[in-house]
Scaffold this active site. Structure first.
Site, PDB file in Angstrom:
ATOM      1  N   ASP A   1       1.542  18.054  12.847  1.00 26.46           N
ATOM      2  CA  ASP A   1       2.285  17.885  11.604  1.00 26.46           C
ATOM      3  C   ASP A   1       1.735  18.833  10.558  1.00 26.46           C
ATOM      4  O   ASP A   1       0.537  19.135  10.532  1.00 26.46           O
ATOM      5  CB  ASP A   1       2.246  16.435  11.118  1.00 26.46           C
ATOM      6  CG  ASP A   1       0.842  15.924  10.842  1.00 26.46           C
ATOM      7  OD1 ASP A   1       0.391  16.010   9.678  1.00 26.46           O
ATOM      8  OD2 ASP A   1       0.186  15.431  11.785  1.00 26.46           O
TER       9      ASP A   1
ATOM     10  N   ASP B   1       5.356   7.909   5.244  1.00 27.76           N
ATOM     11  CA  ASP B   1       3.907   8.100   5.202  1.00 27.76           C
ATOM     12  C   ASP B   1       3.282   7.049   4.287  1.00 27.76           C
ATOM     13  O   ASP B   1       3.387   7.140   3.063  1.00 27.76           O
ATOM     14  CB  ASP B   1       3.626   9.517   4.694  1.00 27.76           C
ATOM     15  CG  ASP B   1       2.155   9.812   4.545  1.00 27.76           C
ATOM     16  OD1 ASP B   1       1.319   8.991   4.974  1.00 27.76           O
ATOM     17  OD2 ASP B   1       1.823  10.885   3.997  1.00 27.76           O
TER      18      ASP B   1
ATOM     19  N   GLU C   1       0.122   5.618   2.892  1.00 28.79           N
ATOM     20  CA  GLU C   1      -1.297   5.773   2.584  1.00 28.79           C
ATOM     21  C   GLU C   1      -1.445   5.824   1.070  1.00 28.79           C
ATOM     22  O   GLU C   1      -0.455   5.927   0.346  1.00 28.79           O
ATOM     23  CB  GLU C   1      -1.873   7.023   3.237  1.00 28.79           C
ATOM     24  CG  GLU C   1      -1.220   8.322   2.809  1.00 28.79           C
ATOM     25  CD  GLU C   1      -1.795   9.531   3.524  1.00 28.79           C
ATOM     26  OE1 GLU C   1      -3.034   9.657   3.566  1.00 28.79           O
ATOM     27  OE2 GLU C   1      -1.014  10.346   4.049  1.00 28.79           O
TER      28      GLU C   1
END
Length: 219
Positions: free
Chosen positions: A24, A109, A111
Site C-alpha cells: 500500500d 483506515d 487508526e
C-alpha cells in the site's frame, strides 16, 4: 497509513490464488516503478484515496492508472476518515474523485488521526460514524473493508463491532515481517482476518525507488 485488496467474502477480490503479495502506498508512484515492483512479485496495490485531513488524495487516480498500465490487475484504495467531515459526503467525494470503476475495494483506515480538526471522539461516536460511512458505501454499491490493528481499534473504536457485523473483511497491521496469520488475535468481533500488513518498509518497493508497506494474504 502506517498506514495504508482483497475482498473477502473471501469473494470478489480474494479469489485469485496467486495474487497474494503487494503493498500500500501514500505517495505517487510511476508506471516504471510499478513495473519494477511487479518484477519483484507484486500482484496488487492499495492506494491512499482520502487524506486524514478530510479531502480526496489527488495522487490516487494517477497512481491507479500507473499501476494498471504496469500490469497490476488488482487495485484497491484506502480512506483515512476525518470525523468533522460528513461521513456520507466524504465517501461520496472520495469515490467521485477516484472513479468507482478504477478500484476493487475501499478500505476504511481506522487508526488515531493526527490531523488538526479531524481527530476521533469517543468510541461510541466513532462507531456510529463508521456505520454511517459503511451505509454510504452500501448506497453507492461499493465493496468495502476495514484496515486497523488491535491496538488502534481498541483506542478508536473500543468494543465497536460495526465492521464485522457488516461482514466487511479485516486487513490488519502487525509489523513482524511474517507472511502468516499465526500472530492474529481477534478484535472488533473479527475472528479471522483477510489480509495482513506485515511490514512498514517493503524491500522490493525500496529497490524500485518508492516507499510502501508490505501486504500479504494467503492463497
Amino acid at each position: 497509513m502506517h498506514l495504508a485488496f482483497v475482498t473477502v467474502v473471501l469473494a470478489a477480490v480474494l479469489v485469485p490464488s496467486l495474487a497474494n503479495f503487494g503493498g500500500d502506498i501514500a505517495t505517487n508512484v510511476t508506471q516504471s516503478q510499478f513495473e519494477c515492483a511487479v518484477n519483484y512479485g507484486w500482484q496488487f496495490v492499495i492506494v491512499r484515496s482520502y487524506h486524514s485531513y478530510g479531502a480526496p488524495d489527488t495522487n490516487a487516480p494517477i497512481a491507479l492508472a500507473a499501476a494498471k498500465a504496469a500490469g497490476i490487475q488488482y487495485r484497491d484504495v484506502y480512506h483515512f476518515p476525518c470525523l468533522t467531515v460528513d461521513p456520507i459526503q466524504q465517501v461520496t467525494d472520495n469515490v467521485n474523485a477516484v472513479g468507482a470503476s478504477n478500484f476493487g475495494t475501499l478500505w476504511f483506515d481506522i487508526e488515531v488521526n493526527p490531523s488538526p480538526g479531524c481527530g476521533w471522539a469517543d468510541p461510541m461516536t466513532n462507531c456510529n460514524f463508521l456505520q454511517s460511512m459503511i451505509q454510504a458505501g452500501n448506497n453507492l454499491g461499493l465493496t468495502m473493508g476495514v484496515y486497523s490493528s488491535a491496538y488502534e481499534w481498541n483506542i478508536v473504536m473500543g468494543n465497536c463491532t460495526a465492521g464485522a457485523e457488516a461482514n466487511l473483511p479485516l486487513w490488519y497491521a502487525h509489523f513482524d515481517n511474517t507472511k502468516s496469520f499465526n500472530d492474529f488475535s481477534p478484535f472488533g468481533h473479527w475472528q479471522q482476518p483477510a489480509m495482513k500488513q506485515y511490514t512498514d518498509a517493503d524491500a522490493s518497493a525500496t529497490l524500485c525507488g518508492f516507499s510502501a508497506d508490505g501486504d500479504w494474504y494467503p492463497n
